[in-house]
Design a protein around this motif. Structure first.
Motif, mmCIF file in Angstrom:
data_model
loop_
_atom_site.group_PDB
_atom_site.id
_atom_site.type_symbol
_atom_site.label_atom_id
_atom_site.label_comp_id
_atom_site.label_asym_id
_atom_site.label_seq_id
_atom_site.Cartn_x
_atom_site.Cartn_y
_atom_site.Cartn_z
ATOM 1 N N TYR A 53 9.470 -4.668 8.592
ATOM 2 C CA TYR A 53 8.631 -3.467 8.510
ATOM 3 C C TYR A 53 7.413 -3.614 9.424
ATOM 4 O O TYR A 53 6.953 -2.641 10.044
ATOM 5 N N ASN A 164 4.353 4.507 0.498
ATOM 6 C CA ASN A 164 5.814 4.523 0.586
ATOM 7 C C ASN A 164 6.292 3.293 1.350
ATOM 8 O O ASN A 164 5.597 2.786 2.229
ATOM 9 N N SER A 166 7.877 2.306 4.037
ATOM 10 C CA SER A 166 8.362 2.751 5.338
ATOM 11 C C SER A 166 7.374 2.296 6.409
ATOM 12 O O SER A 166 6.180 2.144 6.137
ATOM 13 N N ASP A 168 6.230 4.028 8.901
ATOM 14 C CA ASP A 168 5.258 5.094 9.149
ATOM 15 C C ASP A 168 4.109 5.033 8.147
ATOM 16 O O ASP A 168 2.940 5.155 8.519
ATOM 17 N N SER A 169 4.445 4.841 6.880
ATOM 18 C CA SER A 169 3.428 4.749 5.843
ATOM 19 C C SER A 169 2.539 3.533 6.069
ATOM 20 O O SER A 169 1.317 3.599 5.914
#
Length: 212
Positions: A53, A164, A166, A168-169
């Motif tokens: 991530y 979240n 992810s 992006d989060s």
């Protein structure tokens, strides 16, 4: 039997905020460029630590940021391949396990803990004692089992949870963490955090509870 719960502690003598000259020296020592925002991950490079991530997130933060991954493990080759596939080039630095992690904390601007499972996370205490804002997946995220929210309860200026699981989060929370670097509330929380989680603070708490 009176049972009390105590958290581990951290030594402020070993983990502390560096001055600009020391940070510059240490970046040169470890081959980390100056003039960029440095995000740091420290830990075993295994799947549950979520470093994949981190690689996706750094790719979303722009060329003025880089990622330093410190540690060893079965996922190392996969992570190196992922970095190449994402075209990150010199923006990702893989460093082996070290007995002097305090120097790496002093190189960084923000600490990342992208783990999905982390019973406590001693690295969080070390990073925060070194003056780094922390970004992690919120303990309330589905599939995440960490103590991060509990550790930073009452220290909102130091902790920026990604709501979240992810990249992006995580990247969005990281941008918020960068803005906190000049926030005077950070130092207020920092002083309280070190007092609470230092080994001396732990001893004082235990002695006080025993006296009561």
């Amino acid at each position: 039997l009176d049972v009390r719960r105590c958290f581990p502690g951290v030594s402020p003598d070993r983990y502390s905020i560096p001055d600009k000259a020391e940070k510059l020296y240490l970046r040169q020592k470890y081959g980390i460029p100056n003039g960029v925002r440095v995000f740091l991950c420290v830990g075993r490079q295994v799947k549950v630590k979520g470093f994949h991530y981190a690689l996706d997130a750094i790719s979303k933060l722009g060329p003025d940021s880089c990622l330093v991954l410190v540690g060893e493990g079965d996922e190392r080759k996969n992570l190196e391949s992922q970095a190449v596939a994402l075209g990150l080039g010199e923006r990702v630095h893989f460093l082996d396990f070290t007995d002097s992690p305090e120097e790496l904390y002093r190189c960084a601007d923000v600490f990342w803990l992208p783990s999905e499972y982390e019973p406590f996370g001693q690295v969080l205490l070390e990073a925060s004692a070194s003056g780094l804002p922390v970004v992690a997946f919120s303990s309330e995220c589905k599939g995440v089992e960490t103590a991060t929210n509990e550790i930073y309860n009452g220290f909102d200026a130091m902790y920026f949870p990604a709501p979240n699981v992810s990249p992006d989060s995580f990247a969005t929370a990281s941008a918020e963490a960068l803005e906190a670097l000049g926030d005077p509330r950070f130092m207020e929380d920092y002083n309280s955090f070190v007092k609470k989680y230092s080994w001396r603070g732990l001893v004082e708490t235990v002695l006080q509870e025993k006296a009561e």
